[in-house]
Design an enzyme around this catalytic site. Sequence first.
Site, short mmCIF file in Angstrom:
data_model
loop_
_atom_site.label_atom_id
_atom_site.label_comp_id
_atom_site.label_asym_id
_atom_site.label_seq_id
_atom_site.Cartn_x
_atom_site.Cartn_y
_atom_site.Cartn_z
N MET A 88 -11.44 -6.37 5.43
CA MET A 88 -10.61 -5.40 6.16
C MET A 88 -10.22 -5.99 7.51
O MET A 88 -11.07 -6.46 8.26
CB MET A 88 -11.37 -4.09 6.37
CG MET A 88 -11.54 -3.24 5.12
SD MET A 88 -10.00 -2.77 4.29
CE MET A 88 -9.16 -1.83 5.57
N GLY B 177 -9.19 3.62 7.05
CA GLY B 177 -8.97 5.05 7.25
C GLY B 177 -7.51 5.41 7.51
O GLY B 177 -7.08 6.49 7.12
N MET C 42 -12.21 4.03 -0.54
CA MET C 42 -12.90 4.25 0.74
C MET C 42 -13.64 5.57 0.60
O MET C 42 -13.26 6.60 1.16
CB MET C 42 -11.88 4.28 1.88
CG MET C 42 -11.37 2.88 2.23
SD MET C 42 -9.81 2.91 3.12
CE MET C 42 -8.69 3.00 1.74
N MET D 137 -9.26 7.89 -0.24
CA MET D 137 -10.12 8.21 0.92
C MET D 137 -10.68 9.62 0.71
O MET D 137 -9.95 10.53 0.29
CB MET D 137 -9.31 8.18 2.20
CG MET D 137 -8.59 6.87 2.46
SD MET D 137 -7.86 6.87 4.10
CE MET D 137 -6.80 5.42 4.00
N HIS E 47 -1.13 -1.22 -4.24
CA HIS E 47 -2.44 -0.93 -3.63
C HIS E 47 -2.52 0.58 -3.39
O HIS E 47 -1.66 1.17 -2.74
CB HIS E 47 -2.53 -1.71 -2.33
CG HIS E 47 -3.82 -1.58 -1.59
ND1 HIS E 47 -4.92 -2.37 -1.85
CD2 HIS E 47 -4.19 -0.77 -0.56
CE1 HIS E 47 -5.90 -2.06 -1.02
NE2 HIS E 47 -5.49 -1.08 -0.23
N SER F 279 0.85 -1.19 0.00
CA SER F 279 0.00 0.00 0.00
C SER F 279 0.88 1.24 0.00
O SER F 279 1.66 1.46 0.93
CB SER F 279 -0.89 0.02 1.23
OG SER F 279 -1.46 1.31 1.36
N ASP G 116 -4.89 3.60 -1.91
CA ASP G 116 -6.01 3.89 -1.02
C ASP G 116 -6.58 5.27 -1.32
O ASP G 116 -5.94 6.29 -1.06
CB ASP G 116 -5.54 3.84 0.44
CG ASP G 116 -5.19 2.43 0.88
OD1 ASP G 116 -6.07 1.57 0.81
OD2 ASP G 116 -4.02 2.20 1.27
N GLY H 63 -0.91 1.68 9.72
CA GLY H 63 -0.20 1.50 10.98
C GLY H 63 -1.03 1.02 12.15
O GLY H 63 -0.59 1.08 13.29
N HIS I 164 -8.33 0.79 -3.94
CA HIS I 164 -9.21 0.56 -2.79
C HIS I 164 -9.92 1.87 -2.50
O HIS I 164 -9.33 2.80 -1.97
CB HIS I 164 -8.36 0.09 -1.60
CG HIS I 164 -9.15 -0.12 -0.34
ND1 HIS I 164 -8.54 -0.29 0.89
CD2 HIS I 164 -10.48 -0.22 -0.11
CE1 HIS I 164 -9.47 -0.45 1.82
NE2 HIS I 164 -10.65 -0.41 1.24
N GLY J 122 1.19 -1.99 4.11
CA GLY J 122 1.72 -0.64 3.96
C GLY J 122 2.96 -0.44 4.78
O GLY J 122 4.09 -0.52 4.27
N SER J 123 2.77 -0.19 6.07
CA SER J 123 3.92 0.11 6.93
C SER J 123 4.98 -0.98 6.89
O SER J 123 6.18 -0.68 6.88
CB SER J 123 3.47 0.27 8.39
OG SER J 123 2.16 0.68 8.48
N ASP K 2 -6.34 -6.54 4.38
CA ASP K 2 -5.73 -5.21 4.35
C ASP K 2 -5.82 -4.61 5.75
O ASP K 2 -6.91 -4.41 6.28
CB ASP K 2 -6.50 -4.35 3.34
CG ASP K 2 -5.97 -2.93 3.23
OD1 ASP K 2 -4.91 -2.63 3.80
OD2 ASP K 2 -6.65 -2.12 2.54
N GLY K 3 -4.63 -4.33 6.31
CA GLY K 3 -4.56 -3.67 7.61
C GLY K 3 -3.78 -4.49 8.62
O GLY K 3 -4.17 -5.60 8.96
N GLY K 4 -2.65 -3.94 9.06
CA GLY K 4 -1.86 -4.61 10.10
C GLY K 4 -1.19 -5.89 9.64
O GLY K 4 -0.85 -6.74 10.47
C1 DX5 Z 1 -6.24 1.44 5.64
C2 DX5 Z 1 -5.82 1.15 4.24
C3 DX5 Z 1 -4.68 0.23 4.15
C4 DX5 Z 1 -3.41 0.75 4.80
C5 DX5 Z 1 -2.77 -0.43 5.44
O1 DX5 Z 1 -7.53 1.95 5.67
O2 DX5 Z 1 -6.88 0.57 3.50
O3 DX5 Z 1 -4.42 -0.17 2.80
O4 DX5 Z 1 -2.51 1.33 3.91
O5 DX5 Z 1 -1.69 0.02 6.17
P1 DX5 Z 1 -0.88 -0.94 7.17
O6 DX5 Z 1 -0.36 -2.08 6.37
O7 DX5 Z 1 0.16 -0.04 7.70
O8 DX5 Z 1 -1.87 -1.39 8.22
ZN ZN Z 2 -6.38 -0.31 1.53
#
Ligand code: DX5
Ligand code: ZN
Length: 221
Positions: free
Chosen positions: A135, A140, A66, A35, A31, A8, A33, A143, A64, A195-196, A173-175
Site C-alpha cells: 500500500m 480507506g 480491506m 471496505m 480493482h 480502481s 475495493d 485520492g 482488495h 483510481g482517481s 495501490d494509492g496515489g
Molecule cells: C484505497 C484503495 C485504493 C484506491 C486508490 O484504500 O485501496 O484502491 O481506490 O485510489 P487513488 O488511485 O485515487 O489513490
Molecule cells: Zn485498493
Amino acid sequence: MVTRINPSILAADFANLERELGRISTADLAHVDVMDNHFVPNLTLGLPVVERLLQVSPIPLDLHLMIDDPDRWAPDYAEAGAYSVTFHAEAAADAIGLARRLRDIGARAGIALKPGTPVEPYLDLLAEFDQVLVMTVEPGFGGQSFMASTMPKLSLLADAVRASGLDVWLQVDGGITEDTIAQAAQAGANTFVAGSSVFNGDPAGQIARLRAAATLHSHAH
Ligand code: DX5
Ligand code: ZN
C-alpha cells in the site's frame, strides 16, 4: 517485463458500474475495493455487488479486501469467481492457511501490507502468494498522496522475488499517477492500481499513458 494496470472502481460512478467497467476494458484487471467500516473507517460494497460485477465485467476482477476477519470472508469472493483475492496481513489470523484455501478454490492469492507494516516476515514466504500488495497510502480512501517512504519495501520484495525465481506480482495501490508511477516501477512494482488518475479523465487514454510510463521505467530496464 509485463506491466499491469488495474483501475480502481472506487473512483468510478457507483450508479453506473457496468458502464464504468466498459470504459476500462483495455486495462488488465478491474480493482475492486471492499471496505467494511471496521478494518478501515470507510464502507464500500460487498459480495452481492461483486457477484454482479463478475457477470458484467469485460476484464477479470482484482479484489482488495480491506476487512476484518478475512479468514472467514475472503474465500466467498474466490468462490464467486474473482480472478485475484488480496487480503490484509494485519487482519488475517492465518495468512498462509487462507492463501492456500484461496488457491485451492482457483483464485490468485494476494497479501496486502499497510504502509507501516514491515515486509521482512514475508520475504521467505513468497511461494505461498501470487501477489504482494504494497500500500502506497493508508488504506480507506481514494485520492490520497503517494507515500514514497514505502518504496524500500518494494525493492526488498523485488530482490526476493528475483532470487526465488517465482512469478509473484508486486502491486502498488494509492496515489498512482503519471508522475508517481515511475518511482514505483523503478522500485520493482509491475502491477499498478490507479483510481482517481484513471477515472478523473479519459480512462482509455490514462490507462495507455500509465502503461507507457511504467514500462519505460520498469525495474528490468
Ligand atoms: C484505497 C484503495 C485504493 C484506491 C486508490 O484504500 O485501496 O484502491 O481506490 O485510489 P487513488 O488511485 O485515487 O489513490
Ligand atoms: Zn485498493
